[in-house]
Structure formats: structure tokens, C-alpha cells
Design an enzyme around this catalytic site. Structure first.
Site, PDB file in Angstrom:
ATOM      1  N   GLY A   1     -32.728  55.432  38.808  1.00 24.37           N
ATOM      2  CA  GLY A   1     -33.166  54.039  38.966  1.00 24.37           C
ATOM      3  C   GLY A   1     -32.999  53.597  40.415  1.00 24.37           C
ATOM      4  N   SER A   2     -33.418  52.362  40.674  1.00 26.12           N
ATOM      5  CA  SER A   2     -33.448  51.893  42.067  1.00 26.12           C
ATOM      6  C   SER A   2     -32.047  51.648  42.635  1.00 26.12           C
ATOM      7  CB  SER A   2     -34.287  50.613  42.149  1.00 26.12           C
ATOM      8  OG  SER A   2     -33.705  49.606  41.325  1.00 26.12           O
ATOM      9  N   THR A   3     -31.083  51.329  41.795  1.00 24.14           N
ATOM     10  CA  THR A   3     -29.717  51.112  42.309  1.00 24.14           C
ATOM     11  C   THR A   3     -29.025  52.454  42.523  1.00 24.14           C
ATOM     12  OG1 THR A   3     -29.679  49.082  40.976  1.00 24.14           O
ATOM     13  CG2 THR A   3     -27.592  49.778  41.979  1.00 24.14           C
TER      14      THR A   3
ATOM     15  N   LYS B   1     -29.230  50.767  28.807  1.00 27.24           N
ATOM     16  CA  LYS B   1     -29.825  51.612  29.845  1.00 27.24           C
ATOM     17  C   LYS B   1     -31.129  52.198  29.328  1.00 27.24           C
ATOM     18  CE  LYS B   1     -27.429  54.421  32.276  1.00 27.24           C
ATOM     19  NZ  LYS B   1     -28.251  53.945  33.403  1.00 27.24           N
TER      20      LYS B   1
ATOM     21  N   GLU C   1     -29.278  60.747  31.159  1.00 26.74           N
ATOM     22  CA  GLU C   1     -28.164  59.933  31.669  1.00 26.74           C
ATOM     23  C   GLU C   1     -26.989  60.010  30.707  1.00 26.74           C
ATOM     24  OE1 GLU C   1     -30.208  56.192  31.973  1.00 26.74           O
ATOM     25  OE2 GLU C   1     -30.550  56.446  34.124  1.00 26.74           O
TER      26      GLU C   1
HETATM   27  O1  DER Z   1     -33.160  53.685  33.358  1.00 32.12           O
HETATM   28  C1  DER Z   1     -31.970  53.466  33.601  1.00 32.12           C
HETATM   29  O2  DER Z   1     -31.050  53.643  32.743  1.00 32.12           O
HETATM   30  C2  DER Z   1     -31.603  52.855  34.922  1.00 32.12           C
HETATM   31  O3  DER Z   1     -30.307  53.236  35.307  1.00 32.12           O
HETATM   32  C3  DER Z   1     -31.653  51.361  34.734  1.00 32.12           C
HETATM   33  O4  DER Z   1     -30.830  51.056  33.703  1.00 32.12           O
HETATM   34  C4  DER Z   1     -31.270  50.595  35.979  1.00 32.12           C
HETATM   35  O5  DER Z   1     -32.304  50.739  36.884  1.00 32.12           O
HETATM   36  P1  DER Z   1     -32.376  49.798  38.183  1.00 32.12           P
HETATM   37  O6  DER Z   1     -31.113  50.099  38.967  1.00 32.12           O
HETATM   38  O7  DER Z   1     -33.620  50.259  38.868  1.00 32.12           O
HETATM   39  O8  DER Z   1     -32.424  48.384  37.705  1.00 32.12           O
END
Ligand code: DER
Length: 241
Positions: free
Chosen positions: A30-32, A99, A108
Site C-alpha cells: 500500500g501507499s504507506t 486491511k 499480508e
Molecule cells: O491493502 C492493504 O491492506 C493496505 O495495507 C491498506 O490497508 C492500506 O493502504 P494505504 O496505506 O495505501 O492506505
């Protein structure tokens, strides 16, 4: 600070505070989480981190890590992780998570279940009072007779009132123009469960989903979080389970 700057702050802090040399780590999706992966690459390049083996939680995280020269392995050879770092779509007061917004929930969960410490990194917009209404719960299902499986999910007592919606388009996010089902790294489909009110018992909901034939796994990550690093407009805070 912009939301991207907040994500970068927590991504970097998670690596600086929890990743030690000579360890095996799980890299989220994901982006974070991408900022945490970026930071690992930076510290390996500068020599501040050494002898890291990383386990990616998606093909796209694997590709990002490869591009940064991060040494990679799989759970088949390294299933005892020191720490895993990942984002979340929702975090409740007990640090239970939703998630799967990026469609990577299965890899994950299997990776993060193997980690001694699971560090969640979010900007404050992900915090909620109860899981569900703020973000549909993703569920990975087998494509075979998926409409039947979606009907079975809608009958589950702990998920009463949910509206299952098959995710279309690109798995990482619902591209409105996508008219074909989104397909995960594991060649499965994602169903997003839309809730009007918070789920009363996330543990029971998870168990009932796992007991439904056709369901591979779901985006309720309960009792897994070690600590959650939250970036808000007034700074960073850390909540420990
Ligand atoms: O898909 C996922 O589980 C990602 O970790 C999501 O939960 C968070 O994504 P983001 O950091 O882009 O909001």
C-alpha cells in the site's frame, strides 16, 4: 502536512524505531507501507542497516523492494520474522484492523502472522470507533461459483446487514471503469462487504468468514497489532496493544 507527508513520517519512523540489522522483516503493501520499504532501501544503501532479509506481502512490494536492492526471501525459507510493518484501512480503539484495500490481504496476513512484532502505520484518517462503516471489509474468495459464496457470506450472523460487492477492475483499487472482476496475486477475487453500522464482534465475524467454504481469507486483522504509529496534523503518536 499533506497526507503523503504523514504517510512518509510514519513509514520512516516504523523502520527507524523497529528494524534492526541482522533481522528478517515483513514488508507490507500500500501507499504507506511503500514509504517503509523506501526507508529500508535507503538505510541498506547508506550502510546504517545490514544483513536484512525481507519477505514481501505482494508482487508489487516485491518489485519495489527488488528495485531498491533489498534482499528478499519467502516464508518457505524464512518463517520466523522479527518484525512486519504494514498499513491499514481502518484501526479501531483496540488496534483491530481492516486491511485489504490494496487487495493484498492474504499474503499480508500469512506473513504478518509469522512476525514477533507487527507494526501498523497509518495517518489519522484511518482511526475509527468501530470497524465497518468507514471502509468495506475485503474478503478474498475463490472465483468458482463466487456469486454463491457471496450469498453465503451475506447470511452469516456476525455480518448481518452487510452488502457484498464484487471488486471490479484493478485489484489495488476499485477502478470504476473496470468491468471485469479484480484478480489478486493468488488468482482469486475480492468481495468488499459494505456495512452501515459497526461490526459488533470482529473476532466472531472473522471466524464465520473463515468457516465459509469458498472464502480464502478476510481483511479483519484482530489481535495481531503490536503497536500502531499514527501521523496526525499535530504530530506522531504511538499506540501499543
Ligand atoms: O491493502 C492493504 O491492506 C493496505 O495495507 C491498506 O490497508 C492500506 O493502504 P494505504 O496505506 O495505501 O492506505
Amino acid at each position: 502536512a499533506t497526507q503523503d507527508e504523514l504517510k512518509k513520517q510514519v513509514g520512516y519512523k516504523a523502520v527507524d524505531d523497529y528494524v534492526k540489522s541482522g533481522t528478517v522483516i515483513g514488508l507490507g503493501t500500500g501507499s504507506t507501507a511503500a514509504f517503509a520499504v523506501e526507508r529500508v532501501g535507503q538505510l541498506l544503501k547508506s550502510g546504517e542497516l545490514k544483513d536484512i532479509i525481507a519477505i514481501p506481502t505482494s508482487i508489487r512490494t516485491k518489485e519495489q523492494a527488488e528495485s531498491l536492492g533489498i534482499p528478499l526471501a519467502t516464508l518457505d525459507t524464512h518463517s520466523d520474522l522479527d518484525v512486519a510493518i504494514d498499513g491499514a484501512d481502518e484501526v479501531d480503539p483496540n488496534l483491530n484492523l481492516v486491511k485489504g484495500g490494496g487487495g493484498a490481504l492474504f499474503r499480508e496476513k500469512i506473513v504478518e502472522m509469522c512476525a514477533k512484532k507487527f507494526i501498523v502505520i497509518v495517518d489519522e484518517s484511518k482511526m475509527c470507533g468501530g470497524l465497518g462503516p468507514g471502509f468495506p471489509i475485503p474478503v478474498e474468495i475463490v472465483p468458482f461459483c463466487h456469486e454463491h459464496t457471496m450469498r453465503e457470506i451475506a447470511k452469516l450472523p456476525a455480518l448481518a446487514g452487510c452488502k457484498p460487492v464484487l471488486r471490479l477492475g484493478d485489484v489495488a483499487n476499485n477502478k470504476p471503469d473496470g468491468d471485469k472482476p479484480a484478480v489478486t496475486d493468488n488468482s482469486n477475487y475480492i468481495v468488499d462487504l459494505v456495512f452501515e453500522t459497526p461490526i459488533k464482534d470482529a473476532v466472531a465475524a472473522g471466524e464465520q468468514l473463515k468457516n465459509t467454504v469458498g472464502v480464502v481469507d478476510h481483511g479483519l486483522f484482530t489481535g495481531m497489532t503490536t503497536a500502531c504509529i499514527i501521523a496526525g496534523s499535530d504530530g506522531i503518536s504511538v499506540k501499543e496493544a
